[in-house]
Design a protein around this motif. Structure first.
Motif, PDB file in Angstrom:
ATOM      1  N   THR A 153       0.842  -1.191   0.000  1.00  0.00           N
ATOM      2  CA  THR A 153       0.000   0.000   0.000  1.00  0.00           C
ATOM      3  C   THR A 153       0.875   1.238   0.000  1.00  0.00           C
ATOM      4  OG1 THR A 153      -1.678  -1.183   1.288  1.00  0.00           O
ATOM      5  CG2 THR A 153      -1.849   1.214   1.209  1.00  0.00           C
ATOM      6  N   LYS A 154       0.479   2.228  -0.782  1.00  0.00           N
ATOM      7  CA  LYS A 154       1.217   3.487  -0.812  1.00  0.00           C
ATOM      8  C   LYS A 154       0.855   4.317   0.420  1.00  0.00           C
ATOM      9  CE  LYS A 154       2.140   4.160  -5.742  1.00  0.00           C
ATOM     10  NZ  LYS A 154       1.981   5.073  -6.896  1.00  0.00           N
ATOM     11  N   LYS A 167       6.300  10.259  17.178  1.00  0.00           N
ATOM     12  CA  LYS A 167       6.128   9.035  16.405  1.00  0.00           C
ATOM     13  C   LYS A 167       5.742   9.377  14.971  1.00  0.00           C
ATOM     14  CE  LYS A 167       4.643   6.112  20.273  1.00  0.00           C
ATOM     15  NZ  LYS A 167       3.545   5.271  20.809  1.00  0.00           N
ATOM     16  N   THR A 168       6.016   8.452  14.072  1.00  0.00           N
ATOM     17  CA  THR A 168       5.644   8.614  12.671  1.00  0.00           C
ATOM     18  C   THR A 168       4.377   7.820  12.397  1.00  0.00           C
ATOM     19  OG1 THR A 168       7.948   8.903  11.989  1.00  0.00           O
ATOM     20  CG2 THR A 168       6.373   8.263  10.278  1.00  0.00           C
ATOM     21  N   TYR A 169       3.400   8.473  11.810  1.00  0.00           N
ATOM     22  CA  TYR A 169       2.125   7.835  11.505  1.00  0.00           C
ATOM     23  C   TYR A 169       1.940   7.761   9.988  1.00  0.00           C
ATOM     24  CZ  TYR A 169       1.134   8.870  16.414  1.00  0.00           C
ATOM     25  OH  TYR A 169       1.208   8.941  17.787  1.00  0.00           O
ATOM     26  N   TYR A 170       1.331   6.659   9.532  1.00  0.00           N
ATOM     27  CA  TYR A 170       1.090   6.485   8.103  1.00  0.00           C
ATOM     28  C   TYR A 170      -0.244   7.106   7.711  1.00  0.00           C
ATOM     29  CZ  TYR A 170       4.900   3.056   7.837  1.00  0.00           C
ATOM     30  OH  TYR A 170       6.122   2.443   7.873  1.00  0.00           O
ATOM     31  N   PHE A 171      -0.243   7.761   6.535  1.00  0.00           N
ATOM     32  CA  PHE A 171      -1.456   8.347   5.978  1.00  0.00           C
ATOM     33  C   PHE A 171      -1.558   7.977   4.505  1.00  0.00           C
ATOM     34  CE2 PHE A 171      -0.840  10.882   9.736  1.00  0.00           C
ATOM     35  CZ  PHE A 171      -2.125  11.208  10.156  1.00  0.00           C
ATOM     36  N   ASN A 209       4.323  -2.962   3.400  1.00  0.00           N
ATOM     37  CA  ASN A 209       3.508  -4.167   3.523  1.00  0.00           C
ATOM     38  C   ASN A 209       2.210  -3.869   4.254  1.00  0.00           C
ATOM     39  OD1 ASN A 209       5.428  -5.843   2.255  1.00  0.00           O
ATOM     40  ND2 ASN A 209       6.554  -6.088   4.185  1.00  0.00           N
ATOM     41  N   ASP A 210       1.164  -4.567   3.847  1.00  0.00           N
ATOM     42  CA  ASP A 210      -0.150  -4.332   4.447  1.00  0.00           C
ATOM     43  C   ASP A 210      -0.162  -4.591   5.946  1.00  0.00           C
ATOM     44  OD1 ASP A 210      -1.122  -3.638   1.981  1.00  0.00           O
ATOM     45  OD2 ASP A 210      -1.890  -5.652   1.517  1.00  0.00           O
ATOM     46  N   VAL A 216      -2.135   0.200  10.156  1.00  0.00           N
ATOM     47  CA  VAL A 216      -3.314   0.112  11.018  1.00  0.00           C
ATOM     48  C   VAL A 216      -4.480   0.710  10.235  1.00  0.00           C
ATOM     49  CG1 VAL A 216      -4.356   0.818  13.194  1.00  0.00           C
ATOM     50  CG2 VAL A 216      -1.903   0.318  13.087  1.00  0.00           C
ATOM     51  N   SER A 217      -5.384  -0.153   9.813  1.00  0.00           N
ATOM     52  CA  SER A 217      -6.517   0.308   8.995  1.00  0.00           C
ATOM     53  C   SER A 217      -7.626   0.864   9.897  1.00  0.00           C
ATOM     54  CB  SER A 217      -7.059  -0.851   8.166  1.00  0.00           C
ATOM     55  OG  SER A 217      -6.063  -1.308   7.269  1.00  0.00           O
TER      56      SER A 217
END
Length: 273
Positions: A2-3, A14-18, A52-53, A57-58
């Motif tokens: 996933t991009k 902390k670094t969070y994915y968006f 990687n998926d 955290v979806s």
């Protein structure tokens, strides 16, 4: 795969994915994102990339846009408002006679919420203070109690080494530090020598712990019986982990004689204590 784009809301947070949603976000870009707290601004830690998926955290919250000049002006305005809110809150804490120490104030980008961070020795009943602040700022108010280590991370300062706090410069998260590490490294147990400005054990005790644990595994302990050279045998009476030097009292030594110094690499363990 996933991009994603990694976003950090504090310099050492902390670094969070968006989800970039097709927006070409570059490292160090200021971005406007949607979070559980509302619309906030952060800084991209890296360019858009695939992960990687199982690392996600979806569901991923979206990046709304790269900050415009208008957005950047709003961010600066919020910072000025935070300073004013800090002064107002401190006066109200004193007026309500509450035993709490205000640490920092944070506005969300859209000013829909203000978060007040504070420290206190115990639980604090701040319900009346929240009502007072709500009537003053006419927005959602959140008071969040933090620990002394978090306070040091937010406020910053100089450590006993003379350098800026590790937690406020490059540590993204706190690691567990124990008194066992102090003993393993042969340091003084005096609280003034092993405690940081926050009053807790210094974070840097963790840095070399893995090396000390490895050296302990390959080094004979005090009281162990070792052999070296040609038929020399004795008992270890002192160990220097870092230098690898051992002081050994030979079995055939006369009473009152001094131990001999040998290298860790020269000895063979006969009986490890």
């Amino acid at each position: 795969m996933t991009k994603v784009v990694g976003v950090r809301f504090r310099d050492t947070g902390k670094t969070y994915y968006f989800d970039p949603r097709g927006i070409d976000v570059k490292e160090n870009d200021v971005v406007i994102v949607e979070t559980a707290r509302g619309i906030e601004n952060g800084t991209a830690v890296f360019d858009v990339k695939e992960v990687n998926d199982d690392e996600i955290v979806s569901p991923l919250k979206p990046v709304k846009r790269v900050a415009t000049k208008k957005d950047l002006a709003q961010i600066e305005k919020n910072k000025a408002s935070e300073k004013q809110a800090f002064d107002i809150c401190k006066k109200k804490i004193a007026a309500h006679n509450l035993e709490m120490n205000l640490t920092e104030v944070e506005y969300t980008f859209d000013t829909s919420k203000i978060v007040f961070y504070f420290t206190a020795d115990g639980r604090v009943d701040f319900r009346e203070l929240v009502k007072d602040l709500s009537s003053t700022f006419h927005t959602r108010i959140e008071l969040r109690q933090i620990g002394v280590r978090d306070e040091a991370k937010m406020v910053g300062g100089l450590g006993v080494c003379g350098r800026p706090f590790c937690c406020s410069t490059f540590l993204n998260d706190f690691h567990s530090v124990s008194i066992k590490m102090v003993k393993d490294q042969g340091l003084s147990l005096s609280p003034t020598k092993i405690s940081g400005c926050c009053g807790r054990l210094m974070c840097c005790l963790k840095y070399e712990q893995n090396s000390y644990e490895y050296l302990e595994k390959i080094t004979p302990r005090v009281g162990s019986t070792v052999e070296w050279g040609r038929n020399n045998r004795g008992k270890v009476v002192e160990v220097a982990l870092l230098t690898g030097k051992l002081k050994v009292l030979p079995d055939d030594a006369v009473e009152g004689s001094a131990p001999v110094t040998v290298s860790r690499d020269e000895v063979k363990i006969v009986k490890n204590k």
